[in-house]
Design a protein around this motif. Structure first.
Motif, PDB file in Angstrom:
ATOM      1  N   THR A   1      71.902 -42.500  45.734  1.00 35.05           N
ATOM      2  CA  THR A   1      70.995 -42.131  46.824  1.00 35.05           C
ATOM      3  C   THR A   1      70.935 -40.624  47.075  1.00 35.05           C
ATOM      4  O   THR A   1      69.980 -40.148  47.662  1.00 35.05           O
ATOM      5  CB  THR A   1      71.407 -42.801  48.143  1.00 35.05           C
ATOM      6  OG1 THR A   1      72.681 -42.296  48.551  1.00 35.05           O
ATOM      7  CG2 THR A   1      71.437 -44.313  48.007  1.00 35.05           C
ATOM      8  N   GLY A   2      71.996 -39.898  46.667  1.00 33.26           N
ATOM      9  CA  GLY A   2      72.069 -38.477  46.985  1.00 33.26           C
ATOM     10  C   GLY A   2      72.556 -38.216  48.395  1.00 33.26           C
ATOM     11  O   GLY A   2      72.548 -37.085  48.875  1.00 33.26           O
ATOM     12  N   ILE A   3      73.015 -39.266  49.079  1.00 28.44           N
ATOM     13  CA  ILE A   3      73.382 -39.197  50.499  1.00 28.44           C
ATOM     14  C   ILE A   3      74.892 -39.402  50.665  1.00 28.44           C
ATOM     15  O   ILE A   3      75.499 -40.211  49.979  1.00 28.44           O
ATOM     16  CB  ILE A   3      72.654 -40.300  51.297  1.00 28.44           C
ATOM     17  CG1 ILE A   3      71.142 -40.227  51.104  1.00 28.44           C
ATOM     18  CG2 ILE A   3      73.032 -40.257  52.776  1.00 28.44           C
ATOM     19  CD1 ILE A   3      70.489 -38.986  51.612  1.00 28.44           C
ATOM     20  N   LYS A   4      75.446 -38.686  51.628  1.00 27.15           N
ATOM     21  CA  LYS A   4      76.813 -38.939  52.093  1.00 27.15           C
ATOM     22  C   LYS A   4      76.760 -38.982  53.612  1.00 27.15           C
ATOM     23  O   LYS A   4      75.773 -38.573  54.225  1.00 27.15           O
ATOM     24  CB  LYS A   4      77.784 -37.863  51.600  1.00 27.15           C
ATOM     25  CG  LYS A   4      77.485 -36.456  52.077  1.00 27.15           C
ATOM     26  CD  LYS A   4      78.462 -35.465  51.464  1.00 27.15           C
ATOM     27  CE  LYS A   4      78.122 -34.029  51.849  1.00 27.15           C
ATOM     28  NZ  LYS A   4      79.103 -33.098  51.289  1.00 27.15           N
ATOM     29  N   CYS A   5      77.826 -39.497  54.229  1.00 24.82           N
ATOM     30  CA  CYS A   5      77.823 -39.648  55.683  1.00 24.82           C
ATOM     31  C   CYS A   5      79.184 -39.256  56.251  1.00 24.82           C
ATOM     32  O   CYS A   5      80.207 -39.827  55.882  1.00 24.82           O
ATOM     33  CB  CYS A   5      77.502 -41.094  56.055  1.00 24.82           C
ATOM     34  SG  CYS A   5      77.349 -41.335  57.833  1.00 24.82           S
ATOM     35  N   CYS A   6      79.161 -38.298  57.135  1.00 24.21           N
ATOM     36  CA  CYS A   6      80.364 -37.888  57.851  1.00 24.21           C
ATOM     37  C   CYS A   6      80.369 -38.625  59.193  1.00 24.21           C
ATOM     38  O   CYS A   6      79.409 -38.507  59.965  1.00 24.21           O
ATOM     39  CB  CYS A   6      80.349 -36.377  58.068  1.00 24.21           C
ATOM     40  SG  CYS A   6      81.826 -35.764  58.901  1.00 24.21           S
ATOM     41  N   MET A   7      81.415 -39.419  59.425  1.00 27.58           N
ATOM     42  CA  MET A   7      81.473 -40.162  60.688  1.00 27.58           C
ATOM     43  C   MET A   7      82.867 -40.074  61.296  1.00 27.58           C
ATOM     44  O   MET A   7      83.839 -39.786  60.596  1.00 27.58           O
ATOM     45  CB  MET A   7      81.052 -41.621  60.479  1.00 27.58           C
ATOM     46  CG  MET A   7      82.012 -42.444  59.666  1.00 27.58           C
ATOM     47  SD  MET A   7      81.351 -44.058  59.221  1.00 27.58           S
ATOM     48  CE  MET A   7      80.771 -43.706  57.569  1.00 27.58           C
ATOM     49  N   LYS A   8      82.923 -40.299  62.574  1.00 32.85           N
ATOM     50  CA  LYS A   8      84.197 -40.260  63.280  1.00 32.85           C
ATOM     51  C   LYS A   8      85.110 -41.371  62.792  1.00 32.85           C
ATOM     52  O   LYS A   8      84.652 -42.443  62.390  1.00 32.85           O
ATOM     53  CB  LYS A   8      83.981 -40.395  64.787  1.00 32.85           C
ATOM     54  CG  LYS A   8      83.326 -39.193  65.408  1.00 32.85           C
ATOM     55  CD  LYS A   8      83.209 -39.342  66.901  1.00 32.85           C
ATOM     56  CE  LYS A   8      82.584 -38.095  67.497  1.00 32.85           C
ATOM     57  NZ  LYS A   8      82.447 -38.191  68.945  1.00 32.85           N
ATOM     58  N   SER A   9      86.406 -41.113  62.852  1.00 32.84           N
ATOM     59  CA  SER A   9      87.408 -42.119  62.523  1.00 32.84           C
ATOM     60  C   SER A   9      87.237 -43.302  63.478  1.00 32.84           C
ATOM     61  O   SER A   9      86.892 -43.125  64.647  1.00 32.84           O
ATOM     62  CB  SER A   9      88.799 -41.505  62.680  1.00 32.84           C
ATOM     63  OG  SER A   9      89.787 -42.436  62.350  1.00 32.84           O
ATOM     64  N   GLY A  10      87.480 -44.508  62.979  1.00 29.56           N
ATOM     65  CA  GLY A  10      87.319 -45.701  63.801  1.00 29.56           C
ATOM     66  C   GLY A  10      85.944 -46.326  63.667  1.00 29.56           C
ATOM     67  O   GLY A  10      85.642 -47.307  64.345  1.00 29.56           O
ATOM     68  N   TRP A  11      85.114 -45.756  62.784  1.00 30.00           N
ATOM     69  CA  TRP A  11      83.770 -46.266  62.561  1.00 30.00           C
ATOM     70  C   TRP A  11      83.580 -46.548  61.081  1.00 30.00           C
ATOM     71  O   TRP A  11      84.234 -45.952  60.233  1.00 30.00           O
ATOM     72  CB  TRP A  11      82.718 -45.260  63.029  1.00 30.00           C
ATOM     73  CG  TRP A  11      82.659 -45.161  64.521  1.00 30.00           C
ATOM     74  CD1 TRP A  11      83.484 -44.418  65.321  1.00 30.00           C
ATOM     75  CD2 TRP A  11      81.772 -45.837  65.385  1.00 30.00           C
ATOM     76  NE1 TRP A  11      83.149 -44.599  66.637  1.00 30.00           N
ATOM     77  CE2 TRP A  11      82.090 -45.458  66.699  1.00 30.00           C
ATOM     78  CE3 TRP A  11      80.719 -46.723  65.180  1.00 30.00           C
ATOM     79  CZ2 TRP A  11      81.399 -45.952  67.800  1.00 30.00           C
ATOM     80  CZ3 TRP A  11      80.026 -47.196  66.279  1.00 30.00           C
ATOM     81  CH2 TRP A  11      80.373 -46.806  67.576  1.00 30.00           C
ATOM     82  N   VAL A  12      82.658 -47.447  60.782  1.00 33.61           N
ATOM     83  CA  VAL A  12      82.295 -47.784  59.411  1.00 33.61           C
ATOM     84  C   VAL A  12      80.774 -47.902  59.351  1.00 33.61           C
ATOM     85  O   VAL A  12      80.137 -48.269  60.339  1.00 33.61           O
ATOM     86  CB  VAL A  12      82.992 -49.102  58.966  1.00 33.61           C
ATOM     87  CG1 VAL A  12      82.528 -50.277  59.781  1.00 33.61           C
ATOM     88  CG2 VAL A  12      82.809 -49.356  57.484  1.00 33.61           C
ATOM     89  N   LEU A  13      80.210 -47.543  58.213  1.00 26.52           N
ATOM     90  CA  LEU A  13      78.782 -47.740  57.975  1.00 26.52           C
ATOM     91  C   LEU A  13      78.638 -48.972  57.088  1.00 26.52           C
ATOM     92  O   LEU A  13      79.183 -49.012  55.984  1.00 26.52           O
ATOM     93  CB  LEU A  13      78.183 -46.510  57.277  1.00 26.52           C
ATOM     94  CG  LEU A  13      76.719 -46.612  56.875  1.00 26.52           C
ATOM     95  CD1 LEU A  13      75.820 -46.772  58.099  1.00 26.52           C
ATOM     96  CD2 LEU A  13      76.313 -45.373  56.071  1.00 26.52           C
ATOM     97  N   LYS A  14      77.949 -49.992  57.597  1.00 26.87           N
ATOM     98  CA  LYS A  14      77.731 -51.227  56.845  1.00 26.87           C
ATOM     99  C   LYS A  14      76.293 -51.209  56.325  1.00 26.87           C
ATOM    100  O   LYS A  14      75.366 -51.026  57.109  1.00 26.87           O
ATOM    101  CB  LYS A  14      77.974 -52.441  57.734  1.00 26.87           C
ATOM    102  CG  LYS A  14      79.414 -52.508  58.247  1.00 26.87           C
ATOM    103  CD  LYS A  14      79.599 -53.592  59.272  1.00 26.87           C
ATOM    104  CE  LYS A  14      79.869 -54.895  58.562  1.00 26.87           C
ATOM    105  NZ  LYS A  14      80.199 -55.990  59.494  1.00 26.87           N
ATOM    106  N   CYS A  15      76.131 -51.388  55.006  1.00 26.90           N
ATOM    107  CA  CYS A  15      74.811 -51.326  54.380  1.00 26.90           C
ATOM    108  C   CYS A  15      74.344 -52.719  53.955  1.00 26.90           C
ATOM    109  O   CYS A  15      75.113 -53.496  53.390  1.00 26.90           O
ATOM    110  CB  CYS A  15      74.840 -50.405  53.170  1.00 26.90           C
ATOM    111  SG  CYS A  15      75.175 -48.687  53.603  1.00 26.90           S
TER     112      CYS A  15
END
Length: 170
Positions: free
Chosen positions: A71-85
């Motif tokens: 995708t060419g994408i990355k995601c910076c997120m706070k600890s304690g979170w998850v990105l579900k696709c």
């Protein structure tokens, strides 16, 4: 709403390496144009939970065919979170478009992995109605939803990720 993450493009260097691993088209200027036109995930409406991931290319999937898309994408997120696709709802409903891992899980520490946290989507046309899927560049193909999670009271994990995709427990 909690603001807990930010999508970014991976470096062109990482993108070109991942692209040539997955596609036969290796012409530098074509890959550079694909990279330049990458669109960061967005919500379609203020009430949408999912951030749409867009296809960087046109492609067709015949019944039973699979494609792995960098995708060419990355995601910076706070600890304690998850990105579900997940696949986009309409594509799943109309064509049975599936993610090969059913639900893609992007951990918060994946951003810091060796592959810059590059998010891939591996899609399969799982139709049982003999339908062919035609996707245009820029069309939404998946959606990512941020979910907060907890851990057990006796969890004492201190290991840090040092690899890319599929590197946990290697």
């Amino acid at each position: 709403m909690k603001r807990i993450a930010k999508f970014e493009k991976i470096s062109f260097y990482q993108f070109i390496n991942d692209w040539v691993e997955n596609f036969t088209d290796r012409e530098y200027l074509i890959i550079q144009k694909i990279y330049k036109n990458i669109k960061l995930p967005q919500r379609a409406t203020s009430g949408s939970a999912g951030y749409d991931f867009y296809s960087p290319i046109d492609f067709t999937l015949n019944p039973g065919e699979t494609i792995k898309i960098p995708t060419g994408i990355k995601c910076c997120m706070k600890s304690g979170w998850v990105l579900k696709c997940y696949p986009r709802s309409g594509l799943g409903f109309k064509y049975r478009l599936q993610l090969n891992n059913t639900v893609g899980i992007i951990d918060s520490d994946y951003f810091y992995s060796d592959n810059e946290g590059h998010i891939f989507l591996k899609l399969t046309n799982d139709t049982n109605e003999n339908k062919i899927i035609h996707i245009k560049k820029g069309e939404g193909i998946a959606q990512g939803i941020f979910v907060e999670y907890g851990i057990t009271a006796d969890d004492d994990v201190v290991e840090r990720r040092n690899g890319g995709f599929g590197s946990t427990n290697k």
